[in-house]
Enzyme design. Structure first.
Site, PDB file in Angstrom:
ATOM      1  N   LYS A  14      22.243 -29.721 -60.232  1.00  0.00           N
ATOM      2  CA  LYS A  14      22.597 -30.159 -61.597  1.00  0.00           C
ATOM      3  C   LYS A  14      23.987 -30.803 -61.621  1.00  0.00           C
ATOM      4  O   LYS A  14      24.175 -31.874 -62.182  1.00  0.00           O
ATOM      5  CB  LYS A  14      22.555 -28.969 -62.580  1.00  0.00           C
ATOM      6  N   ARG A  89      20.351 -22.078 -71.506  1.00  0.00           N
ATOM      7  CA  ARG A  89      19.818 -21.175 -70.484  1.00  0.00           C
ATOM      8  C   ARG A  89      18.992 -20.045 -71.060  1.00  0.00           C
ATOM      9  O   ARG A  89      18.476 -19.217 -70.306  1.00  0.00           O
ATOM     10  CB  ARG A  89      20.980 -20.554 -69.737  1.00  0.00           C
ATOM     11  N   ARG A 128      27.606 -23.944 -49.689  1.00  0.00           N
ATOM     12  CA  ARG A 128      28.673 -24.336 -50.621  1.00  0.00           C
ATOM     13  C   ARG A 128      29.741 -23.242 -50.706  1.00  0.00           C
ATOM     14  O   ARG A 128      30.926 -23.515 -50.826  1.00  0.00           O
ATOM     15  CB  ARG A 128      28.089 -24.598 -52.013  1.00  0.00           C
ATOM     16  N   ARG A 134      34.022 -20.253 -55.181  1.00  0.00           N
ATOM     17  CA  ARG A 134      33.341 -19.625 -56.318  1.00  0.00           C
ATOM     18  C   ARG A 134      32.982 -18.195 -55.979  1.00  0.00           C
ATOM     19  O   ARG A 134      32.326 -17.935 -54.968  1.00  0.00           O
ATOM     20  CB  ARG A 134      32.091 -20.434 -56.694  1.00  0.00           C
ATOM     21  N   ARG A 145      21.620 -14.319 -59.416  1.00  0.00           N
ATOM     22  CA  ARG A 145      21.600 -15.499 -60.297  1.00  0.00           C
ATOM     23  C   ARG A 145      20.198 -16.085 -60.365  1.00  0.00           C
ATOM     24  O   ARG A 145      19.734 -16.507 -61.429  1.00  0.00           O
ATOM     25  CB  ARG A 145      22.587 -16.562 -59.787  1.00  0.00           C
TER      26      ARG A 145
HETATM   27  P1  AP5 Z   1      25.073 -28.265 -57.274  1.00  0.00           P
HETATM   28  O1  AP5 Z   1      24.957 -29.676 -57.711  1.00  0.00           O
HETATM   29  O2  AP5 Z   1      26.378 -27.603 -57.368  1.00  0.00           O
HETATM   30  O3  AP5 Z   1      23.935 -27.390 -57.980  1.00  0.00           O
HETATM   31  P2  AP5 Z   1      23.905 -26.734 -59.416  1.00  0.00           P
HETATM   32  O4  AP5 Z   1      22.499 -26.818 -59.896  1.00  0.00           O
HETATM   33  O5  AP5 Z   1      24.964 -27.323 -60.282  1.00  0.00           O
HETATM   34  O6  AP5 Z   1      24.241 -25.238 -58.987  1.00  0.00           O
HETATM   35  P3  AP5 Z   1      25.227 -24.177 -59.645  1.00  0.00           P
HETATM   36  O7  AP5 Z   1      25.491 -23.137 -58.619  1.00  0.00           O
HETATM   37  O8  AP5 Z   1      26.396 -24.839 -60.277  1.00  0.00           O
HETATM   38  O9  AP5 Z   1      24.265 -23.614 -60.720  1.00  0.00           O
HETATM   39  P4  AP5 Z   1      24.393 -22.414 -61.645  1.00  0.00           P
HETATM   40  O10 AP5 Z   1      23.419 -22.778 -62.681  1.00  0.00           O
HETATM   41  O11 AP5 Z   1      24.192 -21.089 -61.016  1.00  0.00           O
HETATM   42  O12 AP5 Z   1      25.956 -22.379 -62.022  1.00  0.00           O
HETATM   43  P5  AP5 Z   1      26.732 -22.593 -63.354  1.00  0.00           P
HETATM   44  O13 AP5 Z   1      28.069 -23.089 -62.989  1.00  0.00           O
HETATM   45  O14 AP5 Z   1      25.938 -23.362 -64.345  1.00  0.00           O
HETATM   46  O15 AP5 Z   1      24.531 -28.207 -55.774  1.00  0.00           O
HETATM   47  C1  AP5 Z   1      24.604 -27.023 -55.022  1.00  0.00           C
HETATM   48  C2  AP5 Z   1      24.947 -27.378 -53.564  1.00  0.00           C
HETATM   49  O16 AP5 Z   1      23.857 -28.096 -53.002  1.00  0.00           O
HETATM   50  C3  AP5 Z   1      26.167 -28.281 -53.408  1.00  0.00           C
HETATM   51  O17 AP5 Z   1      26.875 -27.906 -52.281  1.00  0.00           O
HETATM   52  C4  AP5 Z   1      25.569 -29.698 -53.259  1.00  0.00           C
HETATM   53  O18 AP5 Z   1      26.381 -30.543 -52.497  1.00  0.00           O
HETATM   54  C5  AP5 Z   1      24.258 -29.387 -52.560  1.00  0.00           C
HETATM   55  N1  AP5 Z   1      23.190 -30.329 -52.919  1.00  0.00           N
HETATM   56  C6  AP5 Z   1      22.915 -30.823 -54.162  1.00  0.00           C
HETATM   57  N2  AP5 Z   1      21.843 -31.624 -54.109  1.00  0.00           N
HETATM   58  C7  AP5 Z   1      21.422 -31.647 -52.803  1.00  0.00           C
HETATM   59  C8  AP5 Z   1      20.350 -32.295 -52.131  1.00  0.00           C
HETATM   60  N3  AP5 Z   1      19.497 -33.102 -52.766  1.00  0.00           N
HETATM   61  N4  AP5 Z   1      20.210 -32.070 -50.797  1.00  0.00           N
HETATM   62  C9  AP5 Z   1      21.077 -31.254 -50.137  1.00  0.00           C
HETATM   63  N5  AP5 Z   1      22.120 -30.609 -50.720  1.00  0.00           N
HETATM   64  C10 AP5 Z   1      22.281 -30.797 -52.037  1.00  0.00           C
HETATM   65  O19 AP5 Z   1      26.865 -21.092 -63.909  1.00  0.00           O
HETATM   66  C11 AP5 Z   1      27.659 -20.113 -63.282  1.00  0.00           C
HETATM   67  C12 AP5 Z   1      27.689 -18.859 -64.122  1.00  0.00           C
HETATM   68  O20 AP5 Z   1      28.309 -19.131 -65.393  1.00  0.00           O
HETATM   69  C13 AP5 Z   1      26.318 -18.257 -64.484  1.00  0.00           C
HETATM   70  O21 AP5 Z   1      25.830 -17.399 -63.474  1.00  0.00           O
HETATM   71  C14 AP5 Z   1      26.645 -17.518 -65.788  1.00  0.00           C
HETATM   72  O22 AP5 Z   1      27.293 -16.295 -65.523  1.00  0.00           O
HETATM   73  C15 AP5 Z   1      27.653 -18.450 -66.469  1.00  0.00           C
HETATM   74  N6  AP5 Z   1      27.020 -19.445 -67.329  1.00  0.00           N
HETATM   75  C16 AP5 Z   1      27.073 -20.806 -67.187  1.00  0.00           C
HETATM   76  N7  AP5 Z   1      26.396 -21.419 -68.170  1.00  0.00           N
HETATM   77  C17 AP5 Z   1      25.894 -20.437 -68.957  1.00  0.00           C
HETATM   78  C18 AP5 Z   1      25.081 -20.433 -70.123  1.00  0.00           C
HETATM   79  N8  AP5 Z   1      24.637 -21.580 -70.679  1.00  0.00           N
HETATM   80  N9  AP5 Z   1      24.745 -19.230 -70.670  1.00  0.00           N
HETATM   81  C19 AP5 Z   1      25.192 -18.081 -70.137  1.00  0.00           C
HETATM   82  N10 AP5 Z   1      25.948 -18.011 -69.026  1.00  0.00           N
HETATM   83  C20 AP5 Z   1      26.303 -19.171 -68.438  1.00  0.00           C
HETATM   84 MG    MG Z   2      26.656 -26.550 -61.296  1.00  0.00          MG
END
Ligand code: AP5
Ligand code: MG
Length: 194
Positions: A14, A89, A128, A134, A145
């Site tokens: 994402k 979410r 990552r 992180r 997660r």
């Molecule tokens: P990346 O692009 O970082 O993936 P992502 O989907 O953004 O993964 P996140 O870990 O950020 O998702 P998340 O939903 O758990 O975290 P968030 O910050 O929203 O890619 C991941 C890796 O893969 C990278 O190294 C990238 O280079 C690699 N990659 C990407 N595409 C690739 C490909 N095609 N091929 C190979 N490699 C690839 O949330 C974190 C925390 O915040 C949650 O757990 C929760 O506690 C809180 N939170 C956030 N939003 C909310 C909400 N709306 N409600 C409640 N709690 C929330």
């Molecule tokens: Mg992300």
């Protein structure tokens, strides 16, 4: 205005694809994860509270993230559109977002769901974690997660499916290939800025 939700499990790409979309289509990026990590790093009361949930791989309470989204939308009154990354979410978050956008005479136009097999998600996030700093990129928290995603977030896809807004996208091709597939969907609504 064109508003897009980039949907998918942790590690589905994402954040990576949001960057590509933002630079090509000039949308405003709203990532609740990034906003929360910023609050945590500044040791704000919201950040201190949110950290307890994030470190365990649990979702932060709905009212906290909905409040953050609302102020971000208000800060960009002349936006060409928003890309929501990691939000909504839960179903209450999805309903709240619809209400907020309706109030601004707009709506979510498209939801692109990145579909990636679980072993690939875990592999990406562990790798990552070696450099991201992180606190939730450890094997134990990654597993939680993903569990939290299945329990609370996956049903949001049905919500958008029912509203005919959901498009599922294969997310385990290379980063440029995945971007190309995403653009095919987005171009039906909005063309890139050249
Ligand atoms: P990346 O692009 O970082 O993936 P992502 O989907 O953004 O993964 P996140 O870990 O950020 O998702 P998340 O939903 O758990 O975290 P968030 O910050 O929203 O890619 C991941 C890796 O893969 C990278 O190294 C990238 O280079 C690699 N990659 C990407 N595409 C690739 C490909 N095609 N091929 C190979 N490699 C690839 O949330 C974190 C925390 O915040 C949650 O757990 C929760 O506690 C809180 N939170 C956030 N939003 C909310 C909400 N709306 N409600 C409640 N709690 C929330
Ligand atoms: Mg992300």
């Amino acid at each position: 205005m064109f508003n897009l939700v980039l949907f998918g499990p942790p590690g589905s790409g994402k954040g990576t694809q949001s960057e590509n979309i933002v630079s090509n289509y000039k949308l405003d990026h709203i990532s609740t994860g990034d906003l929360l990590r910023d609050e945590v790093s500044r040791h704000t009361p919201l950040g201190i509270e949110a950290k307890k949930f994030m470190d365990q791989g649990m979702l932060v309470p709905d009212e906290v993230v909905i409040g953050m989204i609302s102020s971000r939308i208000d800060e960009n009154p002349n936006s060409r559109g928003f890309i929501f990354d990691g939000f909504p979410r839960t179903r209450p978050q999805a309903e709240a977002l619809d209400k907020l956008l309706e109030f601004k005479n707009t709506a979510i136009h498209l939801v692109l769901s990145l579909e990636v097999p679980e072993p690939e998600l875990i592999k990406r996030l562990i790798s990552r974690g070696e450099t991201s700093g992180r606190s939730d990129d450890t094997e134990e928290v990654i597993t939680r997660r993903i569990k939290e995603y299945h329990a609370k977030t996956q049903p949001v896809a049905n919500y958008y499916y029912e509203h005919s807004k959901l498009e599922r996208v294969v997310g385990d091709n290379s980063i440029p290939e995945t971007f190309k597939i995403l653009t095919k969907h987005i171009n039906k609504y909005l063309l890139p800025v050249t």
